[in-house]
Design a protein around this motif. Structure first.
Motif, PDB file in Angstrom:
ATOM      1  N   LEU A 535       0.689  -1.138   0.071  1.00 13.80           N
ATOM      2  CA  LEU A 535       0.014   0.038  -0.066  1.00 13.80           C
ATOM      3  C   LEU A 535       0.901   1.256   0.126  1.00 13.80           C
ATOM      4  CD1 LEU A 535      -3.160   0.110   0.018  1.00 13.80           C
ATOM      5  CD2 LEU A 535      -2.206  -2.143   0.654  1.00 13.80           C
ATOM      6  N   PRO A 536       0.474   2.268  -0.555  1.00  6.69           N
ATOM      7  CA  PRO A 536       1.138   3.403  -0.871  1.00  6.69           C
ATOM      8  C   PRO A 536       1.308   4.230   0.260  1.00  6.69           C
ATOM      9  CG  PRO A 536      -0.792   3.877  -2.109  1.00  6.69           C
ATOM     10  CD  PRO A 536      -0.623   2.503  -1.612  1.00  6.69           C
ATOM     11  N   ASP A 537       2.068   5.343   0.226  1.00  8.39           N
ATOM     12  CA  ASP A 537       2.255   6.412   1.244  1.00  8.39           C
ATOM     13  C   ASP A 537       0.999   7.116   1.583  1.00  8.39           C
ATOM     14  OD1 ASP A 537       4.771   5.683   1.745  1.00  8.39           O
ATOM     15  OD2 ASP A 537       5.783   7.424   0.795  1.00  8.39           O
ATOM     16  N   ALA A 538      -0.192   7.234   0.410  1.00  8.97           N
ATOM     17  CA  ALA A 538      -1.162   8.045   0.521  1.00  8.97           C
ATOM     18  C   ALA A 538      -2.354   7.297   1.344  1.00  8.97           C
ATOM     19  CB  ALA A 538      -1.648   8.270  -0.739  1.00  8.97           C
ATOM     20  N   SER A 539      -1.836   6.014   1.563  1.00 11.87           N
ATOM     21  CA  SER A 539      -2.856   5.149   2.318  1.00 11.87           C
ATOM     22  C   SER A 539      -2.649   5.158   4.003  1.00 11.87           C
ATOM     23  CB  SER A 539      -2.837   3.605   1.894  1.00 11.87           C
ATOM     24  OG  SER A 539      -3.875   2.786   2.581  1.00 11.87           O
ATOM     25  N   GLU A 540      -3.855   5.111   4.712  1.00 13.91           N
ATOM     26  CA  GLU A 540      -3.705   5.045   6.172  1.00 13.91           C
ATOM     27  C   GLU A 540      -2.927   3.437   6.385  1.00 13.91           C
ATOM     28  OE1 GLU A 540      -6.849   5.805   8.711  1.00 13.91           O
ATOM     29  OE2 GLU A 540      -7.407   7.628   7.583  1.00 13.91           O
ATOM     30  N   LEU A 541      -2.993   2.791   5.557  1.00 15.77           N
ATOM     31  CA  LEU A 541      -2.369   1.568   5.405  1.00 15.77           C
ATOM     32  C   LEU A 541      -0.919   1.393   4.983  1.00 15.77           C
ATOM     33  CD1 LEU A 541      -5.503  -0.756   4.699  1.00 15.77           C
ATOM     34  CD2 LEU A 541      -4.664   0.025   7.088  1.00 15.77           C
ATOM     35  N   ALA A 542      -0.234   2.584   4.765  1.00 16.24           N
ATOM     36  CA  ALA A 542       0.817   2.847   3.947  1.00 16.24           C
ATOM     37  C   ALA A 542       1.995   1.642   4.755  1.00 16.24           C
ATOM     38  CB  ALA A 542       1.252   4.073   4.341  1.00 16.24           C
ATOM     39  N   GLY A 543       2.594   0.882   3.546  1.00 16.88           N
ATOM     40  CA  GLY A 543       3.700   0.173   3.812  1.00 16.88           C
ATOM     41  C   GLY A 543       3.284  -1.221   4.200  1.00 16.88           C
ATOM     42  N   LYS A 544       1.898  -1.575   4.382  1.00 14.61           N
ATOM     43  CA  LYS A 544       1.413  -2.932   4.561  1.00 14.61           C
ATOM     44  C   LYS A 544       1.627  -3.830   3.375  1.00 14.61           C
ATOM     45  CE  LYS A 544      -0.838  -2.233   8.713  1.00 14.61           C
ATOM     46  NZ  LYS A 544      -2.162  -2.330   9.688  1.00 14.61           N
ATOM     47  N   SER A 545       2.050  -4.984   3.268  1.00 11.64           N
ATOM     48  CA  SER A 545       2.083  -5.796   2.018  1.00 11.64           C
ATOM     49  C   SER A 545       0.879  -6.640   1.924  1.00 11.64           C
ATOM     50  CB  SER A 545       3.012  -6.770   2.058  1.00 11.64           C
ATOM     51  OG  SER A 545       4.193  -5.768   1.971  1.00 11.64           O
ATOM     52  N   VAL A 546       0.521  -6.995   0.775  1.00 14.31           N
ATOM     53  CA  VAL A 546      -0.749  -7.732   0.373  1.00 14.31           C
ATOM     54  C   VAL A 546      -0.227  -8.932  -0.810  1.00 14.31           C
ATOM     55  CG1 VAL A 546      -3.078  -7.774  -1.029  1.00 14.31           C
ATOM     56  CG2 VAL A 546      -2.213  -5.647   0.252  1.00 14.31           C
ATOM     57  N   LYS A 547      -0.706 -10.051  -0.287  1.00 14.81           N
ATOM     58  CA  LYS A 547      -0.458 -11.338  -1.237  1.00 14.81           C
ATOM     59  C   LYS A 547      -1.322 -11.187  -2.512  1.00 14.81           C
ATOM     60  CE  LYS A 547       1.696 -14.185   2.345  1.00 14.81           C
ATOM     61  NZ  LYS A 547       1.564 -15.517   3.117  1.00 14.81           N
ATOM     62  N   SER A 548      -0.975 -11.969  -3.526  1.00 16.14           N
ATOM     63  CA  SER A 548      -1.751 -11.820  -4.683  1.00 16.14           C
ATOM     64  C   SER A 548      -3.296 -12.649  -4.357  1.00 16.14           C
ATOM     65  CB  SER A 548      -1.184 -12.423  -5.835  1.00 16.14           C
ATOM     66  OG  SER A 548      -0.049 -12.076  -6.257  1.00 16.14           O
ATOM     67  N   PHE A 549      -4.178 -12.221  -4.922  1.00 15.34           N
ATOM     68  CA  PHE A 549      -5.445 -12.853  -4.559  1.00 15.34           C
ATOM     69  C   PHE A 549      -6.335 -12.727  -5.754  1.00 15.34           C
ATOM     70  CE2 PHE A 549      -5.358  -8.402  -3.285  1.00 15.34           C
ATOM     71  CZ  PHE A 549      -6.795  -7.958  -3.708  1.00 15.34           C
ATOM     72  N   PHE A 550      -7.700 -13.137  -5.567  1.00 16.98           N
ATOM     73  CA  PHE A 550      -8.475 -12.737  -6.663  1.00 16.98           C
ATOM     74  C   PHE A 550      -9.673 -11.861  -5.944  1.00 16.98           C
ATOM     75  CE2 PHE A 550      -6.684 -16.722  -8.131  1.00 16.98           C
ATOM     76  CZ  PHE A 550      -6.541 -16.467  -9.549  1.00 16.98           C
ATOM     77  N   ILE A 551     -10.575 -10.980  -6.740  1.00 14.20           N
ATOM     78  CA  ILE A 551     -11.711 -10.423  -6.296  1.00 14.20           C
ATOM     79  C   ILE A 551     -12.471 -10.244  -7.170  1.00 14.20           C
ATOM     80  CG2 ILE A 551     -10.661  -8.222  -7.005  1.00 14.20           C
ATOM     81  CD1 ILE A 551     -11.684  -7.031  -4.114  1.00 14.20           C
ATOM     82  N   GLY A 552     -14.094 -10.067  -6.816  1.00 13.88           N
ATOM     83  CA  GLY A 552     -15.048 -10.000  -7.612  1.00 13.88           C
ATOM     84  C   GLY A 552     -14.855  -8.744  -8.633  1.00 13.88           C
ATOM     85  N   ARG A 553     -15.184  -8.838 -10.049  1.00 13.91           N
ATOM     86  CA  ARG A 553     -15.301  -7.864 -10.867  1.00 13.91           C
ATOM     87  C   ARG A 553     -16.329  -7.003 -10.601  1.00 13.91           C
ATOM     88  NH1 ARG A 553     -12.898  -7.465 -15.795  1.00 13.91           N
ATOM     89  NH2 ARG A 553     -12.460  -9.845 -15.711  1.00 13.91           N
ATOM     90  N   THR A 554     -17.313  -7.336  -9.736  1.00 12.44           N
ATOM     91  CA  THR A 554     -18.422  -6.257  -9.518  1.00 12.44           C
ATOM     92  C   THR A 554     -18.842  -7.005  -8.243  1.00 12.44           C
ATOM     93  OG1 THR A 554     -20.350  -7.891 -10.172  1.00 12.44           O
ATOM     94  CG2 THR A 554     -19.238  -6.337 -11.828  1.00 12.44           C
ATOM     95  N   GLU A 555     -19.767  -6.124  -7.353  1.00 14.81           N
ATOM     96  CA  GLU A 555     -20.440  -6.681  -6.133  1.00 14.81           C
ATOM     97  C   GLU A 555     -21.179  -7.705  -6.509  1.00 14.81           C
ATOM     98  OE1 GLU A 555     -20.716  -2.086  -4.665  1.00 14.81           O
ATOM     99  OE2 GLU A 555     -22.155  -2.702  -5.960  1.00 14.81           O
TER     100      GLU A 555
END
Length: 780
Positions: A535-555
Motif C-alpha cells: 500500500l502506498p504512502d497516501a494510504s492509512e495502511l501505508a507500507g503494509k503488504s498484500v499477497k496476490s489474490f482474486f476479487i469479484g469484478r462486481t459486487e
C-alpha cells in the motif's frame, strides 16, 4: 463562482505505438506535433521554463519521428490559427499527433483556459473572450480523428491574476470534461493541486524516449521520479480512456505468439488450462430499445457483453487446437490473412461449436446443446441455454444495438461515423482484402469494425436462416450500414468474407468451478486476479503488504444471491430469505456480515470447493458466532464512535475463524480491498476507484436517484473492477472493534468523500442495511 489561475503546460500527443492483439498496428503512421510555449507575458509575471520545456520535448519528439512545429509567445489569434492548421493537417491521415502548451492557465467555473502571451485579463469576466479555451484543443483533436491522444497538463505555483480581482487563491486546473476518443489525460499534478515549475516536463521528455514501454509504464516511472524529487509534494495523475496498449517509441518486439498475446497476468503457479484470450476482449452494452430508424424498431434488448473486435485468426486457431483434443469436429476449418486479421471461411455451425469449445476451455458453461449434451459435432440446429455463462453469437437485435452505439448512440449511418472510411474497410478503401482489427476508429461504445472488414454471423432464430451483419471488405457501402440485415443458410456456407464476433450474457451466472482458482481458469467476468504489492504512502495502511489474490469484478448481485441462497436452504444453512435487490443485476443489500460469510461457504460447497469459514472444525452454516451486542439498539455506526465491550456489555463468543488453506469464497480483507480499489500494481493514483471524477466511476448521493444501480454500468478501474466507489458499501473481513467489521467504498446515499479509496468505516456485524452489500475474494 471559482476563479483560479496557474501555469499549465498542456500537451496532447500520440506517439509511435504497437498494440497487443487483437489491436496490433504494424505500419508506422505519420507523426505531427504542435508546441506552444508562452513565457514572456505582457500583463502577467513571466515564466522561465515554457521555452526550454518545449525545446526538450521537441527534441525528444523529433527522435521519435515527429514533425515538430513550435509557436513561441503566441497571441490569441496565433494560437487559434495554429490549432486550426494543426487540425486540418491531421484530418484523414491517421497521423499520431502531439500538442503541447506551456504557459499560464486559468480555471473559471470548472472550465480551463490557456493564456496568450499578450493577454490583458483584469478579471474573470474577460477570460472567455481573451484566452483560448482548452476545449478548443480538445474539439480540434476529436474532429481531426487522430489515431490516439495523450493530453498532459503541467501546473506550476504562480497565480498571475492581479490583486483585487476577486479571485479564489486555490490553485489547480479542473478535470478536463471533453476528451478526444482513444485518449489519455495526464496531469503533472493531481487535478486541483499545484505543481513545481519546471519539474514534470523534463522528466517526461526523457521517459518518452525509452523503448519498449507503454504510456502506462512510462507514467508509472514518471510518477515515481516526480514524487521523489518533489519530496512528496507533487504526484502526477491521469485519466486513461485509451482503447489499446500504447507504446512510446519502438515496441520491444512484434512477437504475436499465443503465449504473449493471450497473457493477462502471470499465474502464481503453472496451470494446464489455456489462458483467457485477451483481458479487454469484451465490452458491456447496457440494454435498451431499437430506434424507429431500424427495421427492428421497438424491439427491446437486455444488457449483454459483445466482442470489442471480430474474432481473430490467432484466437480461432488457439481454440480450434484445443477443441480437436476434446471431441469437437471443427477440424481445420477457417483461415486468416494474418494473426491479427479476422478469421473467415467459417459457417454458422463452425462458429457456435467454436463458442462452446472456448467456453469449456475457460471453465464456463457451453451455451449450445443438442439432445441435452454440449453441441460438439454435426450440423443439426442446436438449442440455446439462456442461463449459461459461456460464449455465443449475438442475436440480430443485440448486434444492431451495439453497432448503433447502444444508449450512447449518436445516430450514425455506420457504426461510429457517417463517413465509412473513418470506421470501416469496404470496397472503396480495402484493396479488396481483410485488414488487421482495430485499425479504424471505434464506435461510441469502443467497439471496432462493426461496419466493414467481414460480415459477422448472428442468431436470429427464424426459418432456419441466420443473420449476416456489418458488410465486408469487398462490398459496397450500403451493406455496412448499421440498419442492413442479411441472412443465409447456416450449413455449408463458408466464405472468405464471413467471420464472427462473440457475445455473452450480462448477468453473472455462478460458474461450475471445482478447483482452486488460477488466472487461467476463473470466469473472467466473475473474478479478477490481483497481483500483490504494498500500500502506498497516501494510504492509512501505508507500507503494509498484500499477497496476490482474486476479487469479484462486481459486487455480488441479487440474482447471484438468490441462486446460492436457494441451494443453501436445502443444505443446512440458516440464511433463510435474508437479502433484497432492486433488480437481478443490482447488488444484493440488507445482508449482515454473518449472512455474507455463510453465503460464501454455501457457494463454495455448491461448486465443490472447500468452505473458508469454520466453527469447531466444521463449515459455518448457522447462528451468529462472534462478538454480539447485548444492550445497544441496531443503529448505524458508519461514522460512529468506537464503543468497547466493557462499556456496552458485549459477550465474547468464538470468532468465526478462517481456514487459510481453503480454496473457497470469502470476503476480502481491508488491505486487499483497498489495494484492488487503488488499481494494484497498475494504480494511476486516483482519488476514487478508477478516476478522480466520481461521476465517471460511481453511484452516490449526487447521481444515484436514491437507490442502487445495475452493477458494471460505470467505468472500471485500472484492474477492470467496477463499483468499488459507490453503489453499496462492501463488507470486509477485518474486525477493528468488538462486534464490528470494516466496510469500504461508500454507497448510493453517501457523500463523495466516503467513496474515496482511502476512506474506511465500520458497522456492527449483525447490521442489515439497504446500503451495504459485499464483493467476493478467493486465495490463489
Amino acid at each position: 463562482m471559482t476563479f483560479t489561475f496557474k501555469r499549465s503546460t498542456f500537451f496532447l500527443f500520440l506517439l509511435t505505438f504497437s498494440f497487443l492483439l487483437p489491436c496490433a498496428l504494424h505500419a508506422a503512421p505519420p507523426k505531427e506535433a504542435l508546441l506552444i510555449a508562452n513565457g514572456k507575458y505582457s500583463h502577467f509575471a513571466g515564466l522561465a521554463h515554457p521555452e526550454s520545456d518545449a525545446a526538450k520535448l521537441g527534441s525528444a519528439l523529433k527522435q521519435l519521428g515527429f514533425r515538430v512545429r513550435v509557436v513561441r509567445d503566441g497571441s490569441r489569434e496565433q494560437m487559434l490559427d495554429a490549432i486550426a492548421e494543426f487540425e486540418r493537417g491531421l484530418r484523414n491521415t491517421g497521423a499520431i499527433a502531439f500538442f503541447h502548451y506551456g504557459g499560464h492557465g486559468v480555471q473559471v467555473d470548472g472550465k480551463n483556459y490557456l493564456l496568450p502571451a499578450d493577454a490583458d485579463i483584469p478579471d474573470e469576466r474577460r477570460v472567455a473572450t481573451r484566452a483560448v479555451a482548452l476545449d478548443e484543443v480538445m474539439t480540434a483533436m476529436d474532429a481531426a480523428a487522430a489515431r490516439a491522444s495523450i493530453i498532459v497538463i503541467d501546473a506550476c505555483r504562480d497565480n498571475p491574476l492581479p490583486a483585487g480581482s476577486g479571485r479564489n487563491l486555490a490553485r489547480g486546473l479542473s478535470v478536463v470534461g471533453m476528451k478526444p476518443k482513444n485518449s489519455i489525460v495526464i496531469y503533472a499534478a493531481e487535478a486541483g493541486s499545484k505543481a513545481l515549475d519546471g519539474l514534470f516536463t523534463p522528466i517526461l521528455a526523457v521517459a518518452l524516449q525509452q523503448k519498449g514501454r507503454t504510456i502506462d509504464q512510462v507514467m508509472k516511472s514518471v510518477r515515481s521520479e516526480v514524487y521523489a524529487k518533489s519530496s512528496g509534494q507533487q504526484t502526477p495523475g491521469e485519466y486513461n480512456q485509451l482503447f489499446e496498449e500504447l507504446f512510446l517509441g519502438e515496441p520491444a518486439g512484434d512477437d504475436l505468439s499465443a503465449e504473449k498475446v493471450f497473457a493477462v497476468t502471470p499465474a502464481p503457479t503453472p496451470h494446464a488450462t489455456p489462458a483467457p484470450l485477451a483481458k479487454d476482449d469484451m465490452v458491456f452494452v447496457e440494454g435498451g430499445t431499437l430506434p424507429d430508424a431500424s427495421e427492428l424498431a421497438g424491439k427491446s434488448v437486455k444488457s449483454f457483453y459483445i466482442g470489442r473486435t471480430e474474432v481473430t485468426w490467432l484466437e480461432w486457431k488457439k481454440v480450434r487446437n484445443w477443441a480437436a483434443d476434446h471431441g469437437y469436429d471443427i477440424g481445420n476449418v477457417g483461415e486468416g490473412s494474418g494473426n491479427d486479421h479476422p478469421v473467415r471461411n467459417v459457417n454458422w455451425f463452425d462458429c457456435v461449436k467454436w463458442c462452446n469449445a472456448r467456453s469449456e476451455m475457460e471453465g464456463l458453461g457451453p451455451v449450445y446443446t443438442l439432445n441435452g449434451r454440449t453441441y460438439k459435432f454435426g450440423e443439426s440446429a442446436p438449442k440455446v441455454n439462456k442461463e449459461s455463462n459461456g460464449y455465443r453469437l449475438p442475436t440480430e437485435g443485440e448486434w444492431e444495438w451495439a453497432a448503433r452505439g447502444g444508449v450512447k448512440s449518436r445516430g450514425f449511418k455506420y457504426s461510429g461515423s457517417n463517413d465509412l472510411k473513418v470506421v470501416g474497410w469496404f470496397k472503396g478503401n480495402s484493396g479488396e482484402l481483410t485488414h488487421a482489427v482495430c485499425q479504424k476508429q471505434p464506435n461510441e461504445l469502443g467497439i471496432y469494425d462493426m461496419s466493414g472488414n467481414i460480415y459477422e454471423w448472428s442468431s436470429n432464430l427464424t426459418s432456419g436462416l441466420q443473420g449476416l451483419e456489418g458488410g465486408a471488405y469487398g462490398h459496397e457501402e450500403k451493406f455496412s450500414q448499421v440498419s442492413y440485415r442479411g441472412q443465409n443458410q447456416p450449413a455449408g456456407l463458408r466464405s472468405r468474407d464471413i467471420g464472427l464476433r462473440l457475445a455473452r450474457n450480462a448477468t453473472t451466472i455462478v460458474s461450475a468451478l471445482n478447483a482452486a482458482p488460477t488466472p487461467e481458469s476463473l470466469n473472467k467476468d466473475d473474478m479478477v486476479f490481483v497481483e500483490g504489492g504494498t500500500l502506498p504512502d497516501a494510504s492509512e495502511l501505508a507500507g503494509k503488504s498484500v499477497k496476490s489474490f482474486f476479487i469479484g469484478r462486481t459486487e455480488v448481485t441479487w440474482l447471484e444471491w438468490k441462486k446460492v441462497r436457494g441451494w443453501a436452504s436445502d443444505h443446512g444453512y440458516d440464511i433463510g430469505n435474508v437479502g433484497e435487490g432492486s433488480g437481478n443485476d443490482h447488488p444484493v443489500r440488507n445482508v449482515n456480515w454473518y449472512d455474507c460469510v455463510k453465503w460464501c461457504n454455501a457457494r463454495s460447497e455448491m461448486e465443490g470447493l472447500e468452505p473458508v469459514y469454520q466453527v469447531k472444525g466444521k463449515p459455518y452454516r448457522s447462528g451468529e458466532d462472534g462478538y454480539r451486542r447485548k444492550a445497544i439498539p441496531k443503529t448505524s455506526l458508519l461514522l460512529g464512535t468506537a464503543y468497547t465491550a466493557e462499556e456496552y456489555g458485549y459477550r465474547d463468543s468464538s470468532l468465526v475463524p478462517q481456514n487459510a488453506s481453503a480454496n473457497g469464497y470469502r470476503l476480502p480483507s481491508e488491505l486487499e480491498w483497498e489495494w484492488a480499489a487503488r488499481g494494484g500494481v497498475k494504480s494511476q493514483v486516483l482519488k476514487y476507484s478508477g478516476s478522480d471524477d466520481l461521476i465517471e466511476v460511481g453511484w452516490y448521493r449526487k447521481n444515484s436517484d436514491e437507490g442502487t444501480e445495475v452493477v458494471g454500468t460505470k467505468a472500471r478501474n485500472e484492474l477492470g473492477l467496477h463499483d468499488m466507489s459507490g453503489n453499496v458499501w462492501e463488507w470486509c473481513e477485518d474486525a477493528p472493534y468488538a462486534s464490528c467489521r470494516r466496510i469500504r467504498g461508500g454507497g448510493w446515499g453517501s457523500f463523495a468523500e466516503d467513496c474515496s479509496v482511502s476512506y474506511d468505516a465500520y458497522q456492527n456485524t449483525d447490521c442489515r442495511s439497504n446500503s451495504i452489500g459485499f464483493r467476493l475474494a478467493r486465495s490463489p
